[in-house]
Design an enzyme around this catalytic site. Structure first.
Site, short mmCIF file in Angstrom:
data_model
loop_
_atom_site.label_atom_id
_atom_site.label_comp_id
_atom_site.label_asym_id
_atom_site.label_seq_id
_atom_site.Cartn_x
_atom_site.Cartn_y
_atom_site.Cartn_z
N ARG A 175 -6.37 -12.26 -36.51
CA ARG A 175 -5.56 -12.30 -37.75
C ARG A 175 -4.92 -10.94 -38.03
O ARG A 175 -3.83 -10.87 -38.60
CB ARG A 175 -6.40 -12.77 -38.94
CG ARG A 175 -7.64 -11.94 -39.17
CD ARG A 175 -8.49 -12.52 -40.29
NE ARG A 175 -9.82 -11.93 -40.28
CZ ARG A 175 -10.53 -11.67 -41.37
NH1 ARG A 175 -10.05 -11.95 -42.56
NH2 ARG A 175 -11.74 -11.17 -41.28
N HIS B 21 -8.48 -18.27 -39.50
CA HIS B 21 -9.80 -18.87 -39.70
C HIS B 21 -9.89 -20.27 -39.06
O HIS B 21 -10.53 -21.17 -39.61
CB HIS B 21 -10.15 -18.93 -41.18
CG HIS B 21 -10.34 -17.57 -41.81
ND1 HIS B 21 -9.41 -16.57 -41.72
CD2 HIS B 21 -11.36 -17.07 -42.54
CE1 HIS B 21 -9.85 -15.50 -42.37
NE2 HIS B 21 -11.02 -15.77 -42.87
N SER C 207 -7.21 -11.96 -46.51
CA SER C 207 -7.78 -12.68 -45.36
C SER C 207 -6.75 -12.85 -44.25
O SER C 207 -7.10 -12.87 -43.08
CB SER C 207 -8.26 -14.07 -45.80
OG SER C 207 -9.31 -13.95 -46.72
N GLU D 261 -0.78 -25.02 -51.68
CA GLU D 261 -0.25 -24.99 -50.31
C GLU D 261 0.91 -25.97 -50.12
O GLU D 261 1.84 -25.70 -49.36
CB GLU D 261 -1.37 -25.29 -49.31
CG GLU D 261 -2.48 -24.26 -49.28
CD GLU D 261 -3.53 -24.44 -50.37
OE1 GLU D 261 -3.46 -25.45 -51.12
OE2 GLU D 261 -4.42 -23.58 -50.50
N PHE E 15 -6.03 -25.42 -44.54
CA PHE E 15 -5.07 -25.62 -45.63
C PHE E 15 -3.63 -25.54 -45.13
O PHE E 15 -2.70 -25.91 -45.84
CB PHE E 15 -5.31 -24.59 -46.74
CG PHE E 15 -6.76 -24.42 -47.10
CD1 PHE E 15 -7.59 -25.52 -47.19
CD2 PHE E 15 -7.30 -23.16 -47.31
CE1 PHE E 15 -8.94 -25.37 -47.50
CE2 PHE E 15 -8.64 -23.00 -47.62
CZ PHE E 15 -9.47 -24.10 -47.72
N ASP F 22 -18.81 -19.98 -43.80
CA ASP F 22 -18.20 -20.85 -44.82
C ASP F 22 -18.44 -22.33 -44.52
O ASP F 22 -18.36 -23.17 -45.42
CB ASP F 22 -16.69 -20.60 -44.93
CG ASP F 22 -16.38 -19.43 -45.85
OD1 ASP F 22 -17.31 -18.94 -46.52
OD2 ASP F 22 -15.21 -19.00 -45.90
N ARG G 20 -10.74 -15.54 -37.39
CA ARG G 20 -11.33 -14.57 -38.30
C ARG G 20 -12.14 -13.45 -37.61
O ARG G 20 -12.04 -12.30 -38.04
CB ARG G 20 -12.26 -15.32 -39.27
CG ARG G 20 -13.05 -14.42 -40.18
CD ARG G 20 -13.83 -15.24 -41.21
NE ARG G 20 -14.55 -14.37 -42.12
CZ ARG G 20 -15.84 -14.06 -41.99
NH1 ARG G 20 -16.54 -14.54 -40.98
NH2 ARG G 20 -16.44 -13.28 -42.87
#
Lengths: 317, 284
Positions: free
Chosen positions: A13, A112, A40, A61, A86, A120, A170
């Site tokens: 990322r 991610h 993020s 989104e 998302f 998560d 990530r």
């Protein structure tokens, strides 16, 4: 087996963030949009340097995708940023109608992705996004393998006119491709030449495939290792030439077996040169909380799984 | 901008567009006449009087042009007819509506490169986001022109609209005028029974929008309200017009219910409808 050196440990990322910042400086039409995940997605530097070209959409989104379609219609090159879940599943119809069917020059950038998101858990660990995106007519799907390749891919997609899905992750991960490389959409990277088996790999599992190649080489098995960073359009010539040489293939990806890279390879081979294939991928399952390393082991996405798949597929030749 | 047409001339054009709508839907025995007829006066006012744009050549980016985005894409007949009558493409092409190999898809699309369409719509709730994105691109380009967007009242049941409504107010998108076609009908019946929605203007105002009322089937009121809406641009708030219309307006047997949302007239009904809509500038 060629020796591949680890240059650094960085998250892919951050490669996206660095690429976007460079694009901001070189292309005044590039606009960044983010749905409340600027840190993020590593879009902070772009936001700071180009506040007039950064759009905070809030946790919305669907609207972000529509805004991007409108910006693209007006001649901008929008890069949307949020987590892969998302970026795709949540907004599939918005992407389908307002971006893909409408032929808009929108870059959907997704962090991610996969189980390496970690703690998560499964709500955020999408393993279906490559399949969702590659089914859309005209959508380019790219899953780079390290920081440098992600940065180069980010820069390259701005020059391509049309919708693109760029998937990254990530965790800190080995950096092993060349800095300042030129990224060519749809052109596979031939990592190692071998005659025993083809290994087609994408994303984080490219590094695992390289480690598997080293183990296999010690056993006297020289693998033809090819990084398929662009899942669509697939580099068909590279895949078919490799399998013509080796006669069997293993695919490796951080995604469901259904709809992923392995599925694309199997389709291509079934239609052109049916040969045995083994797939290292998640087998019709959701992920769960855990560290990235623990999850790769539990879901069968580690080096040893690629080595085992090679042994299985070679017996089927 | 001075008007090229009188109110009566615009009414004549609207009659012709309504003839086109019922003929197009009849010819292929499918399509959505009800909402199309209700929104005809707005589209004629926009394309023949209010909007500043170049009919030809079509420029997708719409730089230095006013832009219209249709969110409730099922009323494609009124969009196609109005654009053709305004000279964006040949009126003869209206006869291809919904047929194989046509550029006039059931719902508007860019995919077949029909001039005048900038986004596909039909899956509801997406147009306001796209229109807002276009308005942002105009702002970034210091382009002073306006983006217009039409939605249905039933369409406000889609949550994405409220994301866009919140966004446009927060970001002071004040080069945007939205219309909500308040005809009170949707496929399954009256909006009142399906998803009661009251105090639309209060709701938009609470979100930070400026609001206006309009009789969408009264050409003089449409023109004056649009003039007023344009005068409210540029002051830090988007504008929404609550547009009261009658579904099926202009054809008596199509008015007063949701029944004609998405069905086509038969030969007899077509003749009856056309008898109520005098031919003004020639059928296609």
């Amino acid at each position: 087996m060629v020796k591949i050196e680890i240059l650094d440990q960085k998250d892919t990322r951050s490669g996206f963030g660095a690429g976007l910042l460079e694009l901001g400086r070189s292309n005044p039409n590039v606009v960044g949009l983010c749905a409340d995940l600027t840190g993020s997605l590593k879009m902070d530097a772009f936001k700071k340097e180009f506040p007039e070209r950064f759009i905070q959409t809030g946790i919305a989104e669907a609207n972000m995708i529509g805004l991007a379609a409108g910006l693209a219609t007006g001649g901008k090159i929008p890069f949307t940023g949020t987590f892969a879940n998302f970026s795709t599943g949540r907004v599939y119809d918005q992407i389908r109608q307002s971006v893909a069917y409408s032929g808009k020059n929108v870059k959907i950038c997704a962090s991610h992705a996969g189980v390496t998101l970690g703690e998560d858990g499964a709500t955020h660990q999408i393993l279906e996004d490559i399949g969702l995106m590659k089914m859309l007519p005209g959508m380019v799907v790219i899953n780079p393998c390290d920081y440098n390749q992600t940065k180069a891919a980010t820069i390259a997609i701005a020059d391509y006119v049309g919708p693109v899905y760029l998937r990254f992750g990530r965790p800190k991960w080995p950096v092993f491709t060349a800095p300042d490389q030129k990224f060519e959409i749809g052109k596979a990277w031939h990592i190692n030449q071998g005659n025993a088996v083809s290994i087609f790999c994408t994303g984080h599992l490219v590094w695992k495939a390289i480690k598997a190649g080293e183990i296999l080489a010690e056993m006297g098995i020289e693998a033809d290792i090819i990084n398929i960073h662009t899942i669509k359009p697939l580099d068909k010539d590279a895949v078919l030439a490799s399998v013509a040489k080796t006669g069997c293939a293993v695919t490796a990806e951080e995604h469901q077996m259904n709809g992923g890279l392995g599925d694309s390879i199997c389709q291509l081979l079934a239609l052109n040169n049916p040969r045995p294939v083994e797939m290292v991928a998640v087998n019709d399952s959701f992920g769960e909380s855990g560290t990235p390393d623990q999850l790769l082991v539990k879901y069968g996405l580690d080096t040893v799984n690629i080595v085992d798949a090679v042994k299985r597929v070679m017996k089927r030749k | 901008m001075t008007s090229k047409y009188t109110v009566n001339q615009l009414k004549d054009i609207a009659n012709q567009v309504r003839r086109d709508i019922v003929r197009m839907v009849h010819a292929v025995q499918s399509g959505h006449p009800g909402g199309s007829l209700g929104c005809t006066d707005l589209l004629v006012a926009l394309y023949f009087d209010v909007m500043d744009y170049k009919a030809k050549p079509f420029n997708m980016k719409g730089e230095d042009e006013d832009i219209f985005i249709l969110s409730n894409g099922h009323i494609s007949p009124v969009l196609y007819s109005t654009m053709a009558r305004a000279g964006i493409f040949d009126v003869a092409e209206l006869s291809t509506f919904r047929k194989l190999n046509s550029r006039l898809q059931g719902h508007p699309a860019t995919h077949e490169h029909l001039e005048g369409v900038r986004i596909a719509s039909g899956s509801l709730g997406q147009g306001l986001s796209v229109a807002t994105g276009l308005a942002l691109s105009k702002r970034m380009n210091q382009d002073p022109k306006t983006v217009f967007c039409l939605m249905g009242d039933g369409e406000l049941q889609e949550g994405q609209n409220w994301e866009a409504i919140m966004f446009a107010a927060h970001n002071k998108v004040d080069n945007l005028i939205a219309f909500v076609d308040f005809n009170g009908q949707q496929i399954d019946g009256s909006t009142k029974n399906i998803m009661g929605f009251t105090e639309m203007k209060n709701k938009f105002e609470a979100f930070g929008w400026q609001t206006l009322d309009m009789d969408g089937n009264n050409m003089a009121d449409v023109l004056s309200t649009l003039m007023q809406a344009k005068s409210m641009l540029g002051n830090g708030k988007p504008v929404v017009v609550k547009m009261k219309t009658e579904m099926g307006y202009g054809v008596d047997f199509m008015m007063g219910s949701h029944e004609w949302h998405g069905i086509a007239p038969n030969d007899e009904q077509l003749a009856n409808a056309l008898a109520q809509l005098p031919e003004a500038i020639g059928d296609y």
